[in-house]
Design an enzyme around this catalytic site. Sequence first.
Site, mmCIF file in Angstrom:
data_model
loop_
_atom_site.group_PDB
_atom_site.id
_atom_site.type_symbol
_atom_site.label_atom_id
_atom_site.label_comp_id
_atom_site.label_asym_id
_atom_site.label_seq_id
_atom_site.Cartn_x
_atom_site.Cartn_y
_atom_site.Cartn_z
ATOM 1 N N GLU A 176 -80.008 -47.109 -57.345
ATOM 2 C CA GLU A 176 -81.253 -47.410 -58.067
ATOM 3 C C GLU A 176 -81.374 -48.905 -58.359
ATOM 4 O O GLU A 176 -82.470 -49.465 -58.311
ATOM 5 C CB GLU A 176 -81.325 -46.602 -59.361
ATOM 6 C CG GLU A 176 -81.350 -45.088 -59.146
ATOM 7 C CD GLU A 176 -82.423 -44.647 -58.158
ATOM 8 O OE1 GLU A 176 -83.492 -45.287 -58.096
ATOM 9 O OE2 GLU A 176 -82.200 -43.666 -57.440
ATOM 10 N N HIS A 179 -82.909 -50.659 -55.520
ATOM 11 C CA HIS A 179 -84.380 -50.586 -55.499
ATOM 12 C C HIS A 179 -84.988 -51.652 -56.417
ATOM 13 O O HIS A 179 -86.046 -52.206 -56.118
ATOM 14 C CB HIS A 179 -84.845 -49.198 -55.946
ATOM 15 C CG HIS A 179 -84.662 -48.138 -54.903
ATOM 16 N ND1 HIS A 179 -85.038 -48.304 -53.593
ATOM 17 C CD2 HIS A 179 -84.142 -46.876 -54.974
ATOM 18 C CE1 HIS A 179 -84.766 -47.210 -52.899
ATOM 19 N NE2 HIS A 179 -84.216 -46.339 -53.715
ATOM 20 N N GLU A 260 -84.560 -45.919 -48.365
ATOM 21 C CA GLU A 260 -83.481 -45.089 -48.901
ATOM 22 C C GLU A 260 -82.169 -45.376 -48.181
ATOM 23 O O GLU A 260 -81.100 -45.443 -48.801
ATOM 24 C CB GLU A 260 -83.849 -43.602 -48.787
ATOM 25 C CG GLU A 260 -84.992 -43.180 -49.694
ATOM 26 C CD GLU A 260 -84.723 -43.493 -51.155
ATOM 27 O OE1 GLU A 260 -83.603 -43.248 -51.633
ATOM 28 O OE2 GLU A 260 -85.640 -44.028 -51.812
#
Length: 502
Positions: A176, A179, A260
């Site tokens: 995360e 990201h 991803e």
Amino acid sequence: MNFFEAQDRARRSTLGLVLLFGIAVIGLILLTNLLVLYVFAYQQAGPLATDYGAALAQFRWDTFILVALAVIVLIAGGSMFKILQLAGGGRVVAESLGGRVLAQNSQDAMHRKVLNVVEEMAIASGLPVPSVYLLDEPGINAFAAGWTPGDAVIGITQGAVQYLSREELQGVIAHEFSHILNGDMRLNVRLTGVLHGILLLGLTGYYLMRSLRHMRSSRGKDGASVVAALFALALGLIVIGYVGTFFGGWIKALVSRQREYLADSSAVQFTRSREGIAGALKKIGGFHAGSRLQSPGAGEFSHGYFAQGVSSFMESLFATHPPLKTRILRIDPRWNGNFIAPQLAPAANTEHAGTPNDPRVRPATAVGIAAAVADTLHGLEHIGKISDAQLGYARELLAAIPAALKAETQDTYGVRALVYAMVIHTDPEIQKQQWALLLGQDDPGVYRKTELLTPIVATLDRRLRLPLIDLSMPALRELTRPQYALFKNNLLALMRADNKIS
């Protein structure tokens, strides 16, 4: 590519999103115009005489332009409404999914495990510590949301907290953080807002269909024809809404799938461990609840989760995430293909990394801190780059912070006093002015706490000040608007008391 270049690239990638969005809008304009032509032909000639030729005979450019403008206004208005709704940052996304913020002073061992991992990642990357939101969901999943690293939040499900080991949690949170660092998080939130407009045509059809239930059809032939035409228009808009969903799924898949893979590889790079993130993915595959989210709003943000969070035909057709097996094999090529049935993680495994007793952390003496990653963290070019060495350095910094000061970062009273204490001057005359200012302007409790903390902060290693500020961010975000306004004004006044800004 450094952190700032990655953020700029993410902003430029909006151009690709606009192009895809434009293609979807053109398709919806053409379909809506075709629907309107058929409705007009139906009203003029009846259902039996309505065919392609009869519809084409109704074509007029002024009608086409009017319908096109109506579709554009509806889609743009819906998108702008959603983007404005999401302007509050990641907090809005987390709360819309039913998340509740994890208190920084939580004594729950499982919650502390998550908070410690997030703190380590943030300090290692040089970013403010994001607030952590817990979703009461049984599935194993997580997300990062926000426009900028400053308003980012990390969301994590109860299932992930209960069933993942510390190493696996670190892999998920590193994914995360990737990201956040690569700018994907900003793109994901913007994509959520933009696609909302595409779905509004279908919602308009549903509302029109519901309104027809309350309309009394006229006994006359013309009245019945109008109702029938409106029914056909509503039904057509609902069908077009599914086409909008198709476009939305297509755009989500194009934007998110490769990102991803990048986030998975970044997580391995950050943590120097394949077992962590691979183990989390294997447990998702072997868990009865998988990674599914039950929140009614889960579909809107389906492209932003750690793993596939929504099960539907459209999500299967345009999956926003690569298959679990493909992701695991890319991380662990020697995987035997067997998923893991997760067991509840025992409290004994909630190792508090960042404490002196953690075997992975060397004593955080001045010499130890200076030697650990000697010049790795110097310079702006290192912001946003996480490595195993930097994670070790972050653990040392966290371990070196006095427990009394770290505790003050966890509530809105203590955190204000701590920040004030950092800017209290050493000169007695300037100090006198600063204390007079605080005495008249701030809460008496904050004032007294500032008096207690100032001598401790004065002896603090200067390298620990910025990490303390980073740790303070979640509690500072919880200030009410009046509290924040007063805090900001006081802080600026304290800084300017010596008429010098370094």
